[in-house]
Scaffold this motif. Structure first.
Motif, PDB file in Angstrom:
ATOM      1  N   SER A   1      39.907  16.370  35.319  1.00  0.00           N
ATOM      2  CA  SER A   1      40.122  17.474  36.239  1.00  0.00           C
ATOM      3  C   SER A   1      41.593  17.819  36.335  1.00  0.00           C
ATOM      4  O   SER A   1      41.969  18.966  36.514  1.00  0.00           O
ATOM      5  CB  SER A   1      39.562  17.141  37.623  1.00  0.00           C
ATOM      6  OG  SER A   1      40.262  16.056  38.196  1.00  0.00           O
TER       7      SER A   1
ATOM      8  N   GLY B   1      32.887  18.893  38.181  1.00  0.00           N
ATOM      9  CA  GLY B   1      32.556  18.484  39.537  1.00  0.00           C
ATOM     10  C   GLY B   1      31.432  19.321  40.109  1.00  0.00           C
ATOM     11  O   GLY B   1      30.776  20.104  39.424  1.00  0.00           O
TER      12      GLY B   1
ATOM     13  N   GLU C   1      38.835  12.535  47.537  1.00  0.00           N
ATOM     14  CA  GLU C   1      38.556  13.934  47.202  1.00  0.00           C
ATOM     15  C   GLU C   1      37.914  14.068  45.831  1.00  0.00           C
ATOM     16  O   GLU C   1      37.028  14.905  45.629  1.00  0.00           O
ATOM     17  CB  GLU C   1      39.846  14.742  47.282  1.00  0.00           C
ATOM     18  CG  GLU C   1      40.346  14.929  48.721  1.00  0.00           C
ATOM     19  CD  GLU C   1      41.680  15.637  48.809  1.00  0.00           C
ATOM     20  OE1 GLU C   1      42.387  15.712  47.771  1.00  0.00           O
ATOM     21  OE2 GLU C   1      42.035  16.117  49.909  1.00  0.00           O
TER      22      GLU C   1
ATOM     23  N   LYS D   1      34.195  15.557  45.069  1.00  0.00           N
ATOM     24  CA  LYS D   1      33.967  16.607  44.068  1.00  0.00           C
ATOM     25  C   LYS D   1      32.907  16.173  43.055  1.00  0.00           C
ATOM     26  O   LYS D   1      32.008  16.944  42.707  1.00  0.00           O
ATOM     27  CB  LYS D   1      35.278  16.924  43.349  1.00  0.00           C
ATOM     28  CG  LYS D   1      35.166  18.012  42.306  1.00  0.00           C
ATOM     29  CD  LYS D   1      36.525  18.295  41.663  1.00  0.00           C
ATOM     30  CE  LYS D   1      36.413  19.383  40.606  1.00  0.00           C
ATOM     31  NZ  LYS D   1      37.722  19.666  39.956  1.00  0.00           N
TER      32      LYS D   1
END
Length: 326
Positions: free
Chosen positions: A27, A36, A67, A71
């Motif tokens: 990512s 995600g 986080e 995701k």
């Protein structure tokens, strides 16, 4: 026996960390935001609550891991923090009142948080502990735990510096009442009986530097400064220079700047508890528990450390600190 069981947890979590690290790198390389899942697509909302002191880079990694897990799993993540134990308890209670599906929280002040955690479990909200409270999380009703055995980590540092000739280390506690920090210093002292503790205000870097400078200038017998967080280690470097102290600096926890200081020889080593993994696994474990009833760790804490970072492995680890994943 307990140590043997906990060690198994290290192997497990490092394997999982390798998988999560791969997802993060992908990512990070794709700035378009692809990959995600959409927030909330799993149907779950998780409150993630810490005792973060503003400005402490350690928590950037914890939050980045949480986080990324949110995701990956399509979880809606609600992050909040307060270094004041009573206010952190209030944040937990607010999450319960908001009817979140799960709560991940640090437990460094277990007595102050006990009522709020009990309220969550009574309401049927699963709670996962991370980072602090390894010896208390089950008593509070938390289902799982991800973090380091702080006493073991402290003993590991103590044994290492004892082998390097340490006689009078200074162990710097930067948050009052934290059972995790106190356990670290107790562990150091168990290996080096001459260890002396020093309380400082970790929320004020200039005050930390001033206090350390005065102590190092006054007592030249201090041969090691053991800091319990990377930002405090940076303060210690400044204090050492200003006090013309011969003390060597070692630290718990790692960030990009400390990694550079290790490479430069200004910090002898850091002991890393891999905070990115703690954040990632806390969220992932709640998702798997809610979805499948999974219990990661089998009723035992899952260790994410201790892991030594020094000049023998800093070249490999430094690039990951730049990505905020190590």
């Amino acid at each position: 026996m307990r140590r043997g069981l906990l060690t198994t947890g290290v192997v497990t979590v490092l394997t999982l960390a390798a998988c999560s690290g791969g997802g993060r790198d992908k990512s990070a390389a794709d700035d378009s935001g692809g990959g995600g899942n959409a927030p909330g697509s799993s149907g779950y909302t998780v409150a993630f609550i810490t005792h973060e002191t503003p400005g402490d880079t350690f928590w950037d990694k914890v939050r980045a891991g949480a986080e990324q897990a949110a995701k990956d799993e399509g979880v809606t993540l609600k992050y909040s923090n307060d270094p004041d134990a009573a206010k952190q308890a209030g944040l937990i209670q607010s999450a319960v009142d908001a009817k979140v599906n799960g709560i991940a929280t640090t437990l460094v002040t277990p007595d102050a948080l006990a009522g709020a955690v009990t309220s969550a479990t009574a309401a049927g909200v699963p709670v996962v502990g991370l980072n602090g409270g390894i010896d208390q999380y089950q008593k509070l009703g938390a289902l799982m735990y991800f973090g380091s055995d702080e006493t073991l980590a402290g003993e590991s540092i103590g044994k290492r510096i004892a082998g390097q000739g340490a006689k009078h280390p200074l162990c710097v506690i930067h948050q009052t009442g934290s059972v995790a920090l106190e356990a670290r210093c107790d562990g150091v002292k168990s290996a080096v009986p001459g260890t002396e503790n020093l309380q400082v205000n970790g929320a004020d870097d200039s005050a930390v530097t001033t206090t350390l400078q005065a102590k190092l200038a006054q007592d030249k017998s201090i041969d090691y400064v053991v800091t319990l967080g990377a930002p405090i280690a940076l303060d210690a470097i400044n204090a050492k220079q200003q006090a013309s102290s011969p003390a060597k600096i070692v630290t718990f926890d790692l960030n990009q700047e400390i990694a550079k200081r290790i490479k430069a020889g200004e910090v002898v080593f850091a002991i890393d508890q891999q905070p990115y993994v703690q954040g990632y696994m806390a969220v992932t474990s709640l998702y798997l528990y809610l979805k499948n009833g999974n219990d990661i760790g089998g009723g035992r804490p899952v260790l994410t450390g201790p892991s030594f970072v020094d000049q023998t492995n800093i070249d490999k680890i430094l690039p990951f600190t730049e990505k905020n994943t190590r």
